[in-house]
Scaffold this active site. Sequence first.
Site, PDB file in Angstrom:
ATOM      1  N   GLU A 108       5.760   7.053  19.269  1.00 46.25           N
ATOM      2  CA  GLU A 108       5.013   5.798  19.090  1.00 46.25           C
ATOM      3  C   GLU A 108       5.987   4.614  19.086  1.00 46.25           C
ATOM      4  OE1 GLU A 108       1.945   5.946  16.078  1.00 46.25           O
ATOM      5  OE2 GLU A 108       2.230   3.834  15.620  1.00 46.25           O
ATOM      6  N   ASP A 166      -9.942   0.861   8.114  1.00 44.64           N
ATOM      7  CA  ASP A 166      -9.804   2.292   8.304  1.00 44.64           C
ATOM      8  C   ASP A 166     -11.175   2.859   8.670  1.00 44.64           C
ATOM      9  OD1 ASP A 166      -7.094   2.847   7.955  1.00 44.64           O
ATOM     10  OD2 ASP A 166      -7.239   2.882   5.777  1.00 44.64           O
ATOM     11  N   ARG A 171       5.813   7.152  -6.607  1.00 42.17           N
ATOM     12  CA  ARG A 171       5.324   8.129  -7.584  1.00 42.17           C
ATOM     13  C   ARG A 171       6.466   8.837  -8.305  1.00 42.17           C
ATOM     14  NH1 ARG A 171       1.926  10.633  -3.431  1.00 42.17           N
ATOM     15  NH2 ARG A 171       0.081   9.326  -3.189  1.00 42.17           N
ATOM     16  N   ARG A 203       0.805  -1.220   0.000  1.00 37.20           N
ATOM     17  CA  ARG A 203       0.000   0.000   0.000  1.00 37.20           C
ATOM     18  C   ARG A 203       0.846   1.282   0.000  1.00 37.20           C
ATOM     19  NH1 ARG A 203      -3.179   0.028   5.775  1.00 37.20           N
ATOM     20  NH2 ARG A 203      -2.036   1.732   6.689  1.00 37.20           N
ATOM     21  N   ARG A 249       7.730   6.439  15.220  1.00 35.46           N
ATOM     22  CA  ARG A 249       7.437   7.781  14.713  1.00 35.46           C
ATOM     23  C   ARG A 249       7.084   8.742  15.835  1.00 35.46           C
ATOM     24  NH1 ARG A 249       2.140   6.021  11.107  1.00 35.46           N
ATOM     25  NH2 ARG A 249       1.089   4.948  12.793  1.00 35.46           N
ATOM     26  N   ARG A 262      -1.838  -7.109  17.896  1.00 41.21           N
ATOM     27  CA  ARG A 262      -0.597  -6.335  17.910  1.00 41.21           C
ATOM     28  C   ARG A 262      -0.954  -4.988  18.501  1.00 41.21           C
ATOM     29  NH1 ARG A 262       2.505  -3.081  14.691  1.00 41.21           N
ATOM     30  NH2 ARG A 262       0.988  -2.827  13.048  1.00 41.21           N
ATOM     31  N   TYR A 279      -8.854  -5.472  10.448  1.00 43.73           N
ATOM     32  CA  TYR A 279      -8.451  -4.074  10.438  1.00 43.73           C
ATOM     33  C   TYR A 279      -9.253  -3.320   9.390  1.00 43.73           C
ATOM     34  CZ  TYR A 279      -6.130   0.310  10.170  1.00 43.73           C
ATOM     35  OH  TYR A 279      -5.914   1.669  10.203  1.00 43.73           O
TER      36      TYR A 279
HETATM   37  P1  FAD Z   1     -13.351   1.278  18.240  1.00 42.64           P
HETATM   38  O1  FAD Z   1     -13.104   2.684  17.886  1.00 42.64           O
HETATM   39  O2  FAD Z   1     -12.250   0.495  18.856  1.00 42.64           O
HETATM   40  O3  FAD Z   1     -14.617   1.227  19.229  1.00 42.64           O
HETATM   41  C1  FAD Z   1     -14.983   0.089  19.965  1.00 42.64           C
HETATM   42  C2  FAD Z   1     -15.515   0.563  21.290  1.00 42.64           C
HETATM   43  O4  FAD Z   1     -16.111  -0.539  21.982  1.00 42.64           O
HETATM   44  C3  FAD Z   1     -14.433   1.096  22.229  1.00 42.64           C
HETATM   45  O5  FAD Z   1     -14.745   2.409  22.625  1.00 42.64           O
HETATM   46  C4  FAD Z   1     -14.452   0.134  23.417  1.00 42.64           C
HETATM   47  O6  FAD Z   1     -14.201   0.785  24.647  1.00 42.64           O
HETATM   48  C5  FAD Z   1     -15.876  -0.389  23.359  1.00 42.64           C
HETATM   49  N1  FAD Z   1     -16.025  -1.697  24.004  1.00 42.64           N
HETATM   50  C6  FAD Z   1     -15.309  -2.815  23.763  1.00 42.64           C
HETATM   51  N2  FAD Z   1     -15.746  -3.814  24.570  1.00 42.64           N
HETATM   52  C7  FAD Z   1     -16.744  -3.311  25.330  1.00 42.64           C
HETATM   53  C8  FAD Z   1     -17.556  -3.849  26.379  1.00 42.64           C
HETATM   54  N3  FAD Z   1     -17.403  -5.105  26.798  1.00 42.64           N
HETATM   55  N4  FAD Z   1     -18.490  -3.051  26.960  1.00 42.64           N
HETATM   56  C9  FAD Z   1     -18.616  -1.752  26.556  1.00 42.64           C
HETATM   57  N5  FAD Z   1     -17.859  -1.188  25.575  1.00 42.64           N
HETATM   58  C10 FAD Z   1     -16.937  -1.963  24.976  1.00 42.64           C
HETATM   59  N6  FAD Z   1      -8.189   4.686  10.345  1.00 42.64           N
HETATM   60  C11 FAD Z   1      -8.107   5.648   9.398  1.00 42.64           C
HETATM   61  O7  FAD Z   1      -9.014   5.770   8.571  1.00 42.64           O
HETATM   62  N7  FAD Z   1      -7.038   6.511   9.374  1.00 42.64           N
HETATM   63  C12 FAD Z   1      -6.012   6.447  10.277  1.00 42.64           C
HETATM   64  O8  FAD Z   1      -5.071   7.239  10.219  1.00 42.64           O
HETATM   65  C13 FAD Z   1      -6.083   5.427  11.285  1.00 42.64           C
HETATM   66  N8  FAD Z   1      -5.099   5.325  12.203  1.00 42.64           N
HETATM   67  C14 FAD Z   1      -5.166   4.321  13.131  1.00 42.64           C
HETATM   68  C15 FAD Z   1      -4.133   4.216  14.059  1.00 42.64           C
HETATM   69  C16 FAD Z   1      -4.159   3.186  14.998  1.00 42.64           C
HETATM   70  C17 FAD Z   1      -3.039   3.067  16.023  1.00 42.64           C
HETATM   71  C18 FAD Z   1      -5.224   2.250  14.996  1.00 42.64           C
HETATM   72  C19 FAD Z   1      -5.267   1.103  15.973  1.00 42.64           C
HETATM   73  C20 FAD Z   1      -6.275   2.374  14.088  1.00 42.64           C
HETATM   74  C21 FAD Z   1      -6.252   3.406  13.142  1.00 42.64           C
HETATM   75  N9  FAD Z   1      -7.299   3.568  12.237  1.00 42.64           N
HETATM   76  C22 FAD Z   1      -7.209   4.551  11.288  1.00 42.64           C
HETATM   77  C23 FAD Z   1      -8.489   2.683  12.259  1.00 42.64           C
HETATM   78  C24 FAD Z   1      -9.637   3.242  13.137  1.00 42.64           C
HETATM   79  O9  FAD Z   1      -9.178   3.392  14.466  1.00 42.64           O
HETATM   80  C25 FAD Z   1     -10.834   2.281  13.100  1.00 42.64           C
HETATM   81  O10 FAD Z   1     -11.325   2.185  11.789  1.00 42.64           O
HETATM   82  C26 FAD Z   1     -12.011   2.710  13.980  1.00 42.64           C
HETATM   83  O11 FAD Z   1     -11.608   3.107  15.237  1.00 42.64           O
HETATM   84  C27 FAD Z   1     -12.949   1.540  14.118  1.00 42.64           C
HETATM   85  O12 FAD Z   1     -14.054   1.893  14.888  1.00 42.64           O
HETATM   86  P2  FAD Z   1     -14.811   0.789  15.749  1.00 42.64           P
HETATM   87  O13 FAD Z   1     -16.089   1.395  16.202  1.00 42.64           O
HETATM   88  O14 FAD Z   1     -14.880  -0.484  15.011  1.00 42.64           O
HETATM   89  O15 FAD Z   1     -13.828   0.454  16.975  1.00 42.64           O
HETATM   90  N1  UDP Z   2       7.058   1.577   5.888  1.00 42.74           N
HETATM   91  C1  UDP Z   2       8.418   1.768   5.852  1.00 42.74           C
HETATM   92  N2  UDP Z   2       8.934   3.010   6.106  1.00 42.74           N
HETATM   93  C2  UDP Z   2       8.138   4.073   6.394  1.00 42.74           C
HETATM   94  C3  UDP Z   2       6.743   3.881   6.419  1.00 42.74           C
HETATM   95  C4  UDP Z   2       6.229   2.613   6.178  1.00 42.74           C
HETATM   96  O1  UDP Z   2       9.169   0.835   5.603  1.00 42.74           O
HETATM   97  O2  UDP Z   2       8.666   5.160   6.635  1.00 42.74           O
HETATM   98  C5  UDP Z   2       6.550   0.215   5.637  1.00 42.74           C
HETATM   99  C6  UDP Z   2       6.438  -0.595   6.928  1.00 42.74           C
HETATM  100  O3  UDP Z   2       6.765  -1.932   6.638  1.00 42.74           O
HETATM  101  C7  UDP Z   2       4.973  -0.487   7.265  1.00 42.74           C
HETATM  102  C8  UDP Z   2       4.326  -0.473   5.882  1.00 42.74           C
HETATM  103  O4  UDP Z   2       5.261   0.243   5.067  1.00 42.74           O
HETATM  104  O5  UDP Z   2       4.529  -1.576   8.047  1.00 42.74           O
HETATM  105  C9  UDP Z   2       2.955   0.181   5.838  1.00 42.74           C
HETATM  106  O6  UDP Z   2       3.068   1.477   6.332  1.00 42.74           O
HETATM  107  P1  UDP Z   2       1.828   2.407   6.557  1.00 42.74           P
HETATM  108  O7  UDP Z   2       2.316   3.739   6.980  1.00 42.74           O
HETATM  109  O8  UDP Z   2       0.948   2.329   5.381  1.00 42.74           O
HETATM  110  O9  UDP Z   2       1.071   1.672   7.747  1.00 42.74           O
HETATM  111  P2  UDP Z   2       1.063   1.984   9.282  1.00 42.74           P
HETATM  112  O10 UDP Z   2       2.482   2.192   9.698  1.00 42.74           O
HETATM  113  O11 UDP Z   2       0.225   3.207   9.424  1.00 42.74           O
HETATM  114  O12 UDP Z   2       0.438   0.751   9.857  1.00 42.74           O
END
Ligand code: FAD
Ligand code: UDP
Length: 376
Positions: free
Chosen positions: A312, A362, A182, A178, A287, A256, A360
């Site tokens: 992070e 977004d 470019r 992904r 990062r 993870r 997973y």
């Molecule tokens: P969640 O937001 O996890 O909501 C689930 C909720 O359920 C939580 O609040 C939890 O407390 C609650 N819950 C769980 N069990 C119980 C229980 N037993 N009783 C009551 N409540 C409970 N997406 C992007 O588009 N762009 C990004 O840049 C991006 N960055 C990310 C970075 C990280 C580190 C991570 C982990 C994800 C990222 N995502 C990103 C993905 C994004 O976080 C998810 O798509 C989104 O949060 C999913 O929403 P959800 O409602 O499924 O889950």
């Molecule tokens: N990656 C890398 N160098 C960077 C950024 C990303 O090698 O500076 C690689 C790394 O293996 C990572 C993958 O590209 O797991 C996907 O990165 P992305 O940023 O899309 O995902 P995220 O880190 O947000 O999970």
Amino acid sequence: MDMPKYDYLIVGSGLFGATFAYRANKIGKKCLVIDKRPHLGGNVYCENIEGINVHKYGAHIFHTSNKQVWELVNSIVEFNRYTNSPVANYKGKLFNLPFNMNTFYQMWGVTTPAAAQAKIDEQKAEAVAALNGHKPENLEEQALTLVGKDIFEKLIKEYTEKQWGRDCKDLPAFIINRLPVRMVFDNNYFNDKYQGIPVGGYNKLIEGLLSGVECLTGVDFFAEYRQTWRNTAKKLVYTGALDEYFDYKLGKLDWRTVSFKTRIEDTPNYQGNAVVNYTSHDKPYTRVIEHKHFEMFGQAVYECPKTVISEEYSTEYKDGMEPYYPVNNERNNRLAEDYRKLAQAEKDVLFGGRLGQYKYYDMAPIIEQVLNIKDF
Ligand code: FAD
Ligand code: UDP
């Protein structure tokens, strides 16, 4: 027995639960949303520190090509023009990401696409020859045949090892599929049509989606509603962990996780960008996020005298930690599939979101899924 008071009990106030409640509420269904955390919003929740919205559960950048999703979120809160353009720091030298003409110029001094392409071809020749017509079988082979040796060594190898805790030879090739390459001067990390951050932060989006919906925080489904939910609501929308719902009876799914060290810096501008990736082993974090740059641009950066940054770290998952990313290996894929079969057989329960489906997603695809639900 009395009729239950609610049409839906929604477990989890993340984007799945909140969008579901929004749609159900619009057509007059009565919902109760509960969340075990002390706040609403799930992982997009932001904490305000020094006037800055801090992405407590990791940096979240909204991006989509789906017009319907984009229009929905913008009808709730306006989105700003933030464009994700991370910078990589390799032992003190900076490179633009994703790999584009700026990166190639910084790496080799090449100034035209033809010169950059020639350099990449030269850099990857050895790896392509070694493959002998076979497909790349691991991340190292994939990277070396995509962008060649210098970029692999300076921008991919050590970052990936830090992030995944494994050698690039032991990781699947698809992880870096992904990452765009470019031949133009374009530092936009995403290829999507629309991108931005809600003006005023993600909490505004969640508040808007949940406006007029009854919500309770600090309430765990298993402690308070597990046995009795059918007295409360006709149907259950469950966005908690899939295996927990079934008391882990087939075994525990692995996750993870990442962890953050967040601190206030007494300067208005710490690193000049929201995201800086550290692509060598000399820094233990992957990062550094400077949160204000998601919402403050130009002079506005200096109108807020302090800044908040988060380092992070990739962290080995243990019980009690935040479950962030599903682990897509054979054991977990099979186990999740077995749990999904049990989930399908649960009457009046919809399993949603990244925890409930053990996948997973977004943010935008999560909203899209809820928009695609026909039968409320
Ligand atoms: P969640 O937001 O996890 O909501 C689930 C909720 O359920 C939580 O609040 C939890 O407390 C609650 N819950 C769980 N069990 C119980 C229980 N037993 N009783 C009551 N409540 C409970 N997406 C992007 O588009 N762009 C990004 O840049 C991006 N960055 C990310 C970075 C990280 C580190 C991570 C982990 C994800 C990222 N995502 C990103 C993905 C994004 O976080 C998810 O798509 C989104 O949060 C999913 O929403 P959800 O409602 O499924 O889950
Ligand atoms: N990656 C890398 N160098 C960077 C950024 C990303 O090698 O500076 C690689 C790394 O293996 C990572 C993958 O590209 O797991 C996907 O990165 P992305 O940023 O899309 O995902 P995220 O880190 O947000 O999970």
